[in-house]
Design a protein around this motif. Structure first.
Motif, PDB file in Angstrom:
ATOM      1  N   SER A 169       7.023  -4.652   7.534  1.00  0.00           N
ATOM      2  CA  SER A 169       7.307  -3.264   7.490  1.00  0.00           C
ATOM      3  C   SER A 169       6.013  -2.503   7.548  1.00  0.00           C
ATOM      4  CB  SER A 169       8.396  -2.905   6.419  1.00  0.00           C
ATOM      5  OG  SER A 169       7.809  -3.310   5.083  1.00  0.00           O
ATOM      6  N   GLN A 170       5.102  -3.099   6.635  1.00  0.00           N
ATOM      7  CA  GLN A 170       3.815  -2.660   6.261  1.00  0.00           C
ATOM      8  C   GLN A 170       2.995  -2.538   7.660  1.00  0.00           C
ATOM      9  OE1 GLN A 170       2.269  -5.026   3.125  1.00  0.00           O
ATOM     10  NE2 GLN A 170       2.372  -3.258   1.879  1.00  0.00           N
ATOM     11  N   LEU A 171       3.018  -3.583   8.402  1.00  0.00           N
ATOM     12  CA  LEU A 171       2.100  -3.700   9.596  1.00  0.00           C
ATOM     13  C   LEU A 171       2.903  -2.639  10.782  1.00  0.00           C
ATOM     14  CD1 LEU A 171      -0.283  -5.094  10.905  1.00  0.00           C
ATOM     15  CD2 LEU A 171       1.208  -6.728  11.799  1.00  0.00           C
ATOM     16  N   PRO A 188       1.840   1.106  14.619  1.00  0.00           N
ATOM     17  CA  PRO A 188       3.175   1.401  15.305  1.00  0.00           C
ATOM     18  C   PRO A 188       3.272   1.052  16.656  1.00  0.00           C
ATOM     19  CG  PRO A 188       1.993   3.538  14.609  1.00  0.00           C
ATOM     20  CD  PRO A 188       0.996   2.502  13.944  1.00  0.00           C
ATOM     21  N   ALA A 189       2.106   1.216  17.203  1.00  0.00           N
ATOM     22  CA  ALA A 189       2.001   0.936  18.743  1.00  0.00           C
ATOM     23  C   ALA A 189       2.327  -0.563  18.952  1.00  0.00           C
ATOM     24  CB  ALA A 189       0.852   1.193  19.374  1.00  0.00           C
ATOM     25  N   ALA A 240      -4.031   5.213   8.658  1.00  0.00           N
ATOM     26  CA  ALA A 240      -2.778   4.697   8.888  1.00  0.00           C
ATOM     27  C   ALA A 240      -2.789   3.596   8.306  1.00  0.00           C
ATOM     28  CB  ALA A 240      -2.352   4.655  10.523  1.00  0.00           C
ATOM     29  N   VAL A 241      -3.578   2.691   8.473  1.00  0.00           N
ATOM     30  CA  VAL A 241      -3.567   1.209   7.845  1.00  0.00           C
ATOM     31  C   VAL A 241      -3.652   1.423   6.331  1.00  0.00           C
ATOM     32  CG1 VAL A 241      -4.513  -1.019   7.672  1.00  0.00           C
ATOM     33  CG2 VAL A 241      -4.516   0.167   9.928  1.00  0.00           C
ATOM     34  N   ASN A 242      -4.426   2.152   5.921  1.00  0.00           N
ATOM     35  CA  ASN A 242      -4.487   2.278   4.289  1.00  0.00           C
ATOM     36  C   ASN A 242      -3.252   2.943   3.685  1.00  0.00           C
ATOM     37  OD1 ASN A 242      -6.503   2.695   2.185  1.00  0.00           O
ATOM     38  ND2 ASN A 242      -6.073   4.709   2.025  1.00  0.00           N
ATOM     39  N   SER A 243      -2.681   3.871   4.605  1.00  0.00           N
ATOM     40  CA  SER A 243      -1.427   4.502   3.981  1.00  0.00           C
ATOM     41  C   SER A 243      -0.332   3.656   3.862  1.00  0.00           C
ATOM     42  CB  SER A 243      -1.130   5.868   4.607  1.00  0.00           C
ATOM     43  OG  SER A 243       0.188   6.013   4.244  1.00  0.00           O
ATOM     44  N   ALA A 244      -0.321   2.787   5.002  1.00  0.00           N
ATOM     45  CA  ALA A 244       0.870   1.904   5.188  1.00  0.00           C
ATOM     46  C   ALA A 244       0.773   0.631   4.343  1.00  0.00           C
ATOM     47  CB  ALA A 244       0.712   1.104   6.336  1.00  0.00           C
ATOM     48  N   LEU A 245      -0.451   0.261   3.906  1.00  0.00           N
ATOM     49  CA  LEU A 245      -0.582  -0.935   3.059  1.00  0.00           C
ATOM     50  C   LEU A 245      -0.656  -0.435   1.440  1.00  0.00           C
ATOM     51  CD1 LEU A 245      -1.095  -2.329   5.802  1.00  0.00           C
ATOM     52  CD2 LEU A 245      -3.053  -3.676   4.255  1.00  0.00           C
TER      53      LEU A 245
END
Length: 206
Positions: free
Chosen positions: A24-26, A31-32, A199-204
């Motif tokens: 879910s994090q990745l 998202p693409a 985006a990566v920083n927020s997701a992780l």
């Protein structure tokens, strides 16, 4: 030493606290890459989706002993940008020979990486190769998912060790990532690279 063993310059032990990411994090980070990702019948060779990426990224964190969240964020952001959200494994535009992996190494680092992973298969003379066939053949050695997604982690820990476990890639710090890209990797910087990191920083963080 077998063909698949790494040189002694790579970590030989795996810390128990390596940073691992979830599906879910990745999916939130890239998202693409969800579902089939950007892979189609026309570009299936080397294209990957998040399901493939997740396994390979976590394997890489284990292999290279990456325990810091800020470092994992940086590696994912770097490779997602360079590969077009996992779409490309080799340089397609303009089609530069020898350039590839999800980190889009230029040939000198493709050679170093292949030599580190497969020392018994890579000839010393290939380091100075200039012909497309040789450079592409060496590149082909490191295009499997684990090697391709592991490329940025290898670079961090062996070619830019001053950024590994030193606090230089600070957790949640955009300026640190920008410095790594421009100073350690020698890459450019633009809004898209920044948005990718955000985006990566927020997701992780979730």
């Amino acid at each position: 030493t077998s063909d698949t063993e790494a040189e002694t310059t790579e970590p030989t032990t795996t810390p128990s606290d390596v940073y691992q990411i979830t599906a879910s994090q990745l999916d939130a980070a890239v998202p693409a890459g969800k579902g089939s990702g950007k892979c189609t019948a026309d570009n299936s060779d080397g294209c990957a989706n998040n399901e493939q990426a997740l396994v390979a990224l976590n394997n890489a964190a284990q292999k290279y002993g990456v325990t810091e969240r800020g470092e994992v964020v940086a590696m994912i952001a770097l490779m997602a940008f360079e590969s077009g959200s996992w779409q490309y494994n080799v340089n397609e535009f303009p089609g530069r020979a020898g350039q590839g992996t999800k980190a889009m190494f230029m040939y000198p680092f493709i050679y170093k990486y292949a030599k580190a992973l497969y020392p018994d298969k890579v000839q010393d003379a290939w380091e100075s190769a200039t012909d497309d066939l040789t450079m592409n053949n060496v590149r082909a050695m490191v295009l499997g998912d684990d090697d391709s997604f592991g490329s940025a982690f290898w670079y961090l820990t062996t070619q830019a060790p001053e950024y590994h476990n030193t606090g230089k890639l600070k957790d949640g710090d955009l300026a640190s990532f920008k410095e790594y890209c421009t100073s350690a990797v020698g890459a450019g910087w633009d809004d898209d690279r920044q948005k990718g990191w955000e985006a990566v920083n927020s997701a992780l963080s979730a």
